[in-house]
Write a protein that holds these residues in place. Structure first.
Motif, PDB file in Angstrom:
ATOM      1  N   GLU A 121       4.682  -1.925  -6.955  1.00  0.00           N
ATOM      2  CA  GLU A 121       3.634  -2.266  -7.900  1.00  0.00           C
ATOM      3  C   GLU A 121       3.176  -3.700  -7.717  1.00  0.00           C
ATOM      4  O   GLU A 121       2.041  -4.052  -8.046  1.00  0.00           O
ATOM      5  CB  GLU A 121       4.142  -2.043  -9.333  1.00  0.00           C
ATOM      6  N   ALA A 122       4.078  -4.522  -7.163  1.00  0.00           N
ATOM      7  CA  ALA A 122       3.695  -5.925  -6.938  1.00  0.00           C
ATOM      8  C   ALA A 122       2.612  -6.055  -5.889  1.00  0.00           C
ATOM      9  O   ALA A 122       1.976  -7.113  -5.782  1.00  0.00           O
ATOM     10  CB  ALA A 122       4.927  -6.742  -6.517  1.00  0.00           C
ATOM     11  N   ASP A 123       2.365  -5.028  -5.108  1.00  0.00           N
ATOM     12  CA  ASP A 123       1.317  -5.086  -4.095  1.00  0.00           C
ATOM     13  C   ASP A 123      -0.073  -5.014  -4.705  1.00  0.00           C
ATOM     14  O   ASP A 123      -1.065  -5.194  -3.993  1.00  0.00           O
ATOM     15  CB  ASP A 123       1.494  -3.956  -3.075  1.00  0.00           C
ATOM     16  N   GLY A 124      -0.172  -4.711  -6.012  1.00  0.00           N
ATOM     17  CA  GLY A 124      -1.478  -4.696  -6.660  1.00  0.00           C
ATOM     18  C   GLY A 124      -2.125  -3.338  -6.578  1.00  0.00           C
ATOM     19  O   GLY A 124      -1.678  -2.436  -5.852  1.00  0.00           O
ATOM     20  N   PRO A 125      -3.217  -3.153  -7.287  1.00  0.00           N
ATOM     21  CA  PRO A 125      -3.886  -1.838  -7.314  1.00  0.00           C
ATOM     22  C   PRO A 125      -4.709  -1.569  -6.068  1.00  0.00           C
ATOM     23  O   PRO A 125      -5.098  -0.440  -5.824  1.00  0.00           O
ATOM     24  CB  PRO A 125      -4.776  -1.926  -8.552  1.00  0.00           C
ATOM     25  N   ARG A 126      -5.034  -2.599  -5.305  1.00  0.00           N
ATOM     26  CA  ARG A 126      -5.916  -2.373  -4.158  1.00  0.00           C
ATOM     27  C   ARG A 126      -5.576  -3.357  -3.039  1.00  0.00           C
ATOM     28  O   ARG A 126      -5.235  -4.513  -3.316  1.00  0.00           O
ATOM     29  CB  ARG A 126      -7.374  -2.537  -4.574  1.00  0.00           C
ATOM     30  N   GLN A 127      -5.657  -2.886  -1.826  1.00  0.00           N
ATOM     31  CA  GLN A 127      -5.445  -3.717  -0.629  1.00  0.00           C
ATOM     32  C   GLN A 127      -6.694  -3.621   0.247  1.00  0.00           C
ATOM     33  O   GLN A 127      -7.191  -2.523   0.506  1.00  0.00           O
ATOM     34  CB  GLN A 127      -4.225  -3.244   0.173  1.00  0.00           C
ATOM     35  N   ARG A 128      -7.183  -4.786   0.685  1.00  0.00           N
ATOM     36  CA  ARG A 128      -8.359  -4.829   1.557  1.00  0.00           C
ATOM     37  C   ARG A 128      -7.901  -5.208   2.977  1.00  0.00           C
ATOM     38  O   ARG A 128      -7.328  -6.279   3.177  1.00  0.00           O
ATOM     39  CB  ARG A 128      -9.375  -5.847   1.052  1.00  0.00           C
ATOM     40  N   LEU A 129      -8.119  -4.323   3.944  1.00  0.00           N
ATOM     41  CA  LEU A 129      -7.681  -4.520   5.327  1.00  0.00           C
ATOM     42  C   LEU A 129      -8.901  -4.703   6.224  1.00  0.00           C
ATOM     43  O   LEU A 129      -9.861  -3.924   6.143  1.00  0.00           O
ATOM     44  CB  LEU A 129      -6.861  -3.320   5.827  1.00  0.00           C
ATOM     45  N   LEU A 130      -8.853  -5.725   7.088  1.00  0.00           N
ATOM     46  CA  LEU A 130      -9.897  -5.960   8.086  1.00  0.00           C
ATOM     47  C   LEU A 130      -9.316  -5.598   9.469  1.00  0.00           C
ATOM     48  O   LEU A 130      -8.353  -6.228   9.930  1.00  0.00           O
ATOM     49  CB  LEU A 130     -10.357  -7.419   8.086  1.00  0.00           C
ATOM     50  N   ILE A 131      -9.873  -4.589  10.104  1.00  0.00           N
ATOM     51  CA  ILE A 131      -9.338  -4.058  11.369  1.00  0.00           C
ATOM     52  C   ILE A 131     -10.365  -4.303  12.467  1.00  0.00           C
ATOM     53  O   ILE A 131     -11.558  -4.024  12.295  1.00  0.00           O
ATOM     54  CB  ILE A 131      -9.025  -2.561  11.241  1.00  0.00           C
ATOM     55  N   VAL A 132      -9.901  -4.854  13.599  1.00  0.00           N
ATOM     56  CA  VAL A 132     -10.740  -5.147  14.762  1.00  0.00           C
ATOM     57  C   VAL A 132     -10.396  -4.140  15.860  1.00  0.00           C
ATOM     58  O   VAL A 132      -9.220  -3.955  16.190  1.00  0.00           O
ATOM     59  CB  VAL A 132     -10.535  -6.590  15.270  1.00  0.00           C
TER      60      VAL A 132
ATOM     61  N   LYS B 216       3.242 -10.624   6.814  1.00  0.00           N
ATOM     62  CA  LYS B 216       4.051  -9.460   6.435  1.00  0.00           C
ATOM     63  C   LYS B 216       3.370  -8.699   5.288  1.00  0.00           C
ATOM     64  O   LYS B 216       3.784  -8.746   4.123  1.00  0.00           O
ATOM     65  CB  LYS B 216       5.456  -9.891   6.027  1.00  0.00           C
ATOM     66  N   GLY B 217       2.240  -8.033   5.572  1.00  0.00           N
ATOM     67  CA  GLY B 217       1.562  -7.212   4.592  1.00  0.00           C
ATOM     68  C   GLY B 217       2.204  -5.847   4.478  1.00  0.00           C
ATOM     69  O   GLY B 217       3.058  -5.464   5.278  1.00  0.00           O
ATOM     70  N   PRO B 218       1.764  -5.038   3.518  1.00  0.00           N
ATOM     71  CA  PRO B 218       2.385  -3.713   3.321  1.00  0.00           C
ATOM     72  C   PRO B 218       1.891  -2.674   4.312  1.00  0.00           C
ATOM     73  O   PRO B 218       2.430  -1.576   4.361  1.00  0.00           O
ATOM     74  CB  PRO B 218       1.962  -3.349   1.894  1.00  0.00           C
TER      75      PRO B 218
ATOM     76  N   ALA C 215       5.472   5.035  -1.605  1.00  0.00           N
ATOM     77  CA  ALA C 215       5.388   5.725  -0.306  1.00  0.00           C
ATOM     78  C   ALA C 215       6.313   5.041   0.688  1.00  0.00           C
ATOM     79  O   ALA C 215       6.375   3.800   0.750  1.00  0.00           O
ATOM     80  CB  ALA C 215       3.952   5.714   0.198  1.00  0.00           C
ATOM     81  N   PRO C 216       7.073   5.798   1.486  1.00  0.00           N
ATOM     82  CA  PRO C 216       8.025   5.162   2.414  1.00  0.00           C
ATOM     83  C   PRO C 216       7.293   4.476   3.573  1.00  0.00           C
ATOM     84  O   PRO C 216       6.115   4.712   3.798  1.00  0.00           O
ATOM     85  CB  PRO C 216       8.840   6.356   2.918  1.00  0.00           C
ATOM     86  N   ALA C 217       8.037   3.645   4.294  1.00  0.00           N
ATOM     87  CA  ALA C 217       7.478   2.967   5.475  1.00  0.00           C
ATOM     88  C   ALA C 217       7.156   3.988   6.558  1.00  0.00           C
ATOM     89  O   ALA C 217       7.908   4.922   6.787  1.00  0.00           O
ATOM     90  CB  ALA C 217       8.471   1.933   6.003  1.00  0.00           C
ATOM     91  N   GLY C 218       6.000   3.804   7.174  1.00  0.00           N
ATOM     92  CA  GLY C 218       5.589   4.691   8.250  1.00  0.00           C
ATOM     93  C   GLY C 218       4.665   5.797   7.826  1.00  0.00           C
ATOM     94  O   GLY C 218       4.217   6.564   8.678  1.00  0.00           O
ATOM     95  N   GLN C 219       4.347   5.890   6.531  1.00  0.00           N
ATOM     96  CA  GLN C 219       3.454   6.950   6.071  1.00  0.00           C
ATOM     97  C   GLN C 219       2.024   6.574   6.413  1.00  0.00           C
ATOM     98  O   GLN C 219       1.572   5.464   6.150  1.00  0.00           O
ATOM     99  CB  GLN C 219       3.606   7.170   4.574  1.00  0.00           C
ATOM    100  N   VAL C 220       1.279   7.519   7.017  1.00  0.00           N
ATOM    101  CA  VAL C 220      -0.101   7.305   7.423  1.00  0.00           C
ATOM    102  C   VAL C 220      -0.986   7.423   6.198  1.00  0.00           C
ATOM    103  O   VAL C 220      -0.928   8.423   5.461  1.00  0.00           O
ATOM    104  CB  VAL C 220      -0.533   8.298   8.500  1.00  0.00           C
TER     105      VAL C 220
ATOM    106  N   THR D  71       2.044   2.603   6.333  1.00  0.00           N
ATOM    107  CA  THR D  71       2.784   1.608   5.542  1.00  0.00           C
ATOM    108  C   THR D  71       3.818   0.948   6.432  1.00  0.00           C
ATOM    109  O   THR D  71       4.518   1.591   7.197  1.00  0.00           O
ATOM    110  CB  THR D  71       3.459   2.272   4.339  1.00  0.00           C
ATOM    111  N   ALA D  72       3.879  -0.385   6.294  1.00  0.00           N
ATOM    112  CA  ALA D  72       4.876  -1.153   7.044  1.00  0.00           C
ATOM    113  C   ALA D  72       6.205  -1.205   6.308  1.00  0.00           C
ATOM    114  O   ALA D  72       7.234  -1.474   6.917  1.00  0.00           O
ATOM    115  CB  ALA D  72       4.347  -2.564   7.305  1.00  0.00           C
ATOM    116  N   ARG D  73       6.160  -0.965   4.982  1.00  0.00           N
ATOM    117  CA  ARG D  73       7.362  -0.954   4.125  1.00  0.00           C
ATOM    118  C   ARG D  73       7.049  -0.093   2.907  1.00  0.00           C
ATOM    119  O   ARG D  73       5.874   0.260   2.667  1.00  0.00           O
ATOM    120  CB  ARG D  73       7.733  -2.391   3.734  1.00  0.00           C
TER     121      ARG D  73
END
Length: 789
Positions: free
Chosen positions: A637-648, A617-619, A585-590, A631-633
């Motif tokens: 595949e190196a980003d792994g199958p799952r990303q866990r984000l903590l948002i305040v 510098k996360g994805p 997915a390109p950078a900037g995709q919601v 997406t920031a970039r």
């Protein structure tokens, strides 16, 4: 050279004559000046003076000279002042003792200090005062004290000069300052009245070269002589006096001037010896002040005029006199003034009394007859009262204008009377008229509308504002009570000073909206009572007392269709959310959108979203004010199958309040992500199920749906390919539609507040390059309960 030769000759002569050495040196010679070659004059060889220790035995002030050890010369060591050493003695000779050792010998040296003209003539005082009578004869001599000069000889011979004067000259006889005679000679007659003081400058010059001068000021005061008689400013004075005037009445004050001074100008006043006995009985004169006063009763019918001869005499020796006449004319007058009485008085007068009301009855009379007995009466000031004649000598004081106690509470009326005499006589009588109050003024607030600011969460009974209504009436008519009115709900506060608005109304608590605008009524205690109103606009200022609350995602939204469904697992405020994103997915995709609401308003409800974990510098990144996770970039595949984000999520209050959300993003192939998005948009219930599944269960369910879709409908596969191509080469558009509130934020000088209105809201988001965040204020209402879309 001639002086040096003379000194040498004198030294040789003294040495031959007396067997001792003599020298001469002028006073004020500089230090180091050679007085004489002492060693040589004593017959010593070169170097012998130092070897035999030739030295000078110092005695007192003789230390002003010294002997040079090397050359044996006698030198000046300090200042030589002949006047200090010898005064006026001449010659000034100093005797010195010179000691020579090995063998011991004593020599006597005589040093003469010669005089130079270093002292100017000095007078004993800087100013000398002389008193000379103006009657002094021409040629009169007045001795003066001369000046002194500390020098001697020609340097002390003085000559004197006087500044130019037509009245005086200077006489100086003799040259010796002790026997010389110095006098001031009168050359012109003095006149104190023309010039009372003469100032002269006396100068003394010595005979030195150059000559020195000293000065003294002579102040000559001319003493007065009785050569002027007193003079009146006019020879005849005319005075008019009314008959019947009181005793000791001042008729006139005479004044005579004498240009002399002192006792010669002191003037005494007295009647001339030719004055008649009748005048002496009727008048007196003060010999020092010149005041002529009345001491008898004047009667115009008996005598209408008097002639008084007066003499002004000074106290000189012999005394001189001046004369004048005083003509007294007796005038016929109106002997009796009018009299005014108040026979009846009806006070106080009510301020609503009608015009024509009788306030007082008066009686006026004059004991004279004819024109002198006719009396004219009037009221001063003329408003608001007037006089009405009832019959001869009787008047009524009546009201001519309406009264207003608040403007004037009491009147001081003066009834004036004047007879027809020439000149007329007047009389007056004062009447005090107080005005009683009636309730003719309603209470009035300072302004028609009051704006009151109050913060939410204030304590019960807290004072919100203080209002004051003015009633210019007095006593009960001006005692004001206050009450609050809004429809059928009311509460009151009684008092005569001000009304205090509290946070609780009568009858219990009311919602803050009921106090947005209400009316305060002020009522006085008069009969009948009068009232005044004022409108109070109450604005409740927001406090940051609500934390942001996370909302369930809207089902079927385009953003979630592209990034999979997201749902809170533990309710509003905090929880775990799930989302899907495609590799590549390109950078900037919601991929997801965090939705939160704050029940506060203004800055307290302005939310900002921050990515707390992972940092660096996360994805992914989150929009600061939109809450969109994009997406920031490009994803790899190196980003792994799952990303866990903590948002305040934080608001902008002071202090700020916050809520946290955990977003778990699964990374899938592009086709899988597209089918998952399509499946999520077809059924909101499936989104809920997918939200409850773990990471493995969500992936398996997606694969099952993918196989079923490929096998069942080939066109669905083609659609997936088309969607995949569109996501890669064209910007994607996601439209989120649905009912919801928008917020209008208004700012004023007192703070910020918001209000909401139901209508549709559209949000368009496009894939592609990074864009600036969209700032939206959250509504100020609590989050809605979850339910089917």
């Amino acid at each position: 050279w001639s002086a040096a030769v003379r000194v040498l000759v004198l030294q040789a002569a003294w040495a031959l004559a007396g067997g001792q050495v003599r020298y001469s040196v002028p006073e004020e010679a500089k230090a180091g000046t050679v007085v004489g070659r002492l060693a040589q004059d004593l017959g010593l060889e070169a170097g012998e003076a130092e070897a035999r220790r030739l030295r000078l035995v110092a005695q007192g002030r003789r230390a002003s000279v010294e002997v040079s050890g090397a050359s044996g010369a006698l030198l000046v060591s300090s200042r030589l002042d002949r006047e200090e050493l010898c005064g006026k003695s001449a010659p000034c000779a100093l005797r010195l003792e010179v000691l020579l050792e090995r063998p011991l010998r004593v020599f006597h040296v005589e040093l003469e200090v010669t005089d130079i003209n270093d002292n100017a003539p000095i007078f004993r005082v800087d100013e000398e005062a002389l008193n000379i009578a103006e009657s002094s004869l021409l040629g009169s001599r007045f001795p003066l004290e001369g000046a002194s000069d500390a020098d001697i000889g020609a340097n002390a011979q003085l000559s004197y000069t006087l500044s130019p004067s037509e009245y005086f000259s200077l006489d100086h006889q003799g040259n010796n300052d002790q026997s010389a005679s110095l006098s001031l000679i009168l050359t012109k007659s003095l006149d104190r009245e023309t010039l009372p003081v003469h100032r002269l400058v006396l100068s003394a010059s010595d005979g030195g070269r150059p000559s020195l001068t000293g000065t003294m000021e002579l102040v000559v005061s001319v003493l007065d002589a009785n050569d002027n008689a007193p003079q009146f400013n006019q020879s005849v004075y005319k005075v008019k006096v009314l008959e019947g005037s009181e005793l000791r009445t001042l008729l006139i004050t005479l004044s005579a001037t004498d240009p002399d001074e002192g006792i010669n100008s002191d003037v005494m006043y007295l009647f001339s010896r030719h004055v008649s006995t009748k005048v002496k009985e009727m008048f007196t004169i003060d010999e020092n002040k010149g005041e002529i006063r009345l001491q008898g009763k004047l009667d115009y019918e008996e005598m209408d005029s008097y002639e008084i001869p007066v003499e002004a005499r000074d106290k000189g020796s012999p005394p001189l006199s001046g004369h004048c006449k005083v003509l007294v004319e007796v005038l016929d007058v109106n002997d009796n003034a009018p009299e005014v009485w108040v026979t009846s008085l009806s006070v106080p007068v009510a301020e609503d009394a009608s015009v024509g009301t009788v306030v007082a009855l008066l009686s006026v009379s004059d004991r004279d007859s004819g024109a002198n007995g006719r009396v004219r009466c009037w009221v001063w000031p003329a408003s608001p009262f007037g006089l009405e004649a009832t019959f001869a000598g009787s008047y009524s004081l009546v009201l001519r204008e309406a009264l207003d106690r608040e403007r004037v509470s009491e009147y001081e009326v003066e009834v004036r009377a004047e007879d027809g005499g020439a000149p007329p006589l007047r009389a007056s009588r004062g009447v005090r008229v107080p005005v009683s109050d009636v309730n003719d003024n309603a209470p009035a607030f300072a302004q028609a509308v009051y704006t009151v600011l109050a913060r939410e969460n204030n304590a019960a009974g807290a004072e919100l504002a203080r209002l004051w209504a003015r009633d210019p009436d007095e006593a009960g008519n001006g005692r004001v009570s206050y009450s609050v009115w809004e429809g059928g709900v009311g509460g009151g506060a009684a008092g005569s000073s001000s009304a205090s608005l509290s946070g609780a109304a009568a009858g219990g608590w009311r919602p803050a909206s009921s106090y947005v605008s209400f009316e305060v009524r002020a009522v006085d205690a008069g009969e009948p009572p009068l009232c005044g109103n004022a409108t109070v606009q109450l604005f409740v200022l927001d406090e940051n007392d609500n934390a942001p609350a996370l909302l369930l995602p809207a089902a079927g939204s385009a953003a979630e269709a592209g990034a999979a469904a997201a749902e809170a697992s533990s309710g509003p405020g905090s929880g775990t959310l799930w989302a899907w994103a495609a590799w590549g997915a390109p950078a900037g995709q919601v991929v997801a959108k965090i939705r939160a609401v704050d029940a506060d308003s203004g800055y307290n409800a302005w939310l900002r979203y921050e990515l707390w974990e992972p940092r660096g510098k996360g994805p992914f990144r989150v929009g600061l004010y939109s809450g969109e996770v994009s997406t920031a970039r490009p994803l790899e595949e190196a980003d792994g199958p799952r990303q866990r984000l903590l948002i305040v999520v934080r608001d902008h209050g002071e202090p700020a309040r916050s809520a946290t959300a955990t977003l778990s993003v699964s990374l899938l192939e592009a086709a899988e992500a597209a089918l998952a998005a399509a499946a999520g948009s077809a059924s909101s219930s499936r989104s809920a199920v997918g939200a409850e599944m773990g990471a493995g269960a969500a992936s398996a369910a997606t694969n099952v749906w993918l196989v079923v879709a490929i096998c069942a409908v080939s066109s669905l596969f083609l659609l997936a390919v088309v969607l995949y191509g569109a996501s890669r080469w064209a910007p994607r558009a996601a439209v989120l539609s649905g009912p919801g509130p928008t917020t209008l934020v208004c700012a004023s000088e007192v703070g910020s507040w918001s209000y909401s209105q139901r209508h549709s809201r559209s949000l368009c988001v496009a894939d592609g390059a990074g864009k600036s965040d969209l700032m939206v204020f959250s509504p100020n209402f609590p989050p809605p309960p979850p339910g089917p879309a």
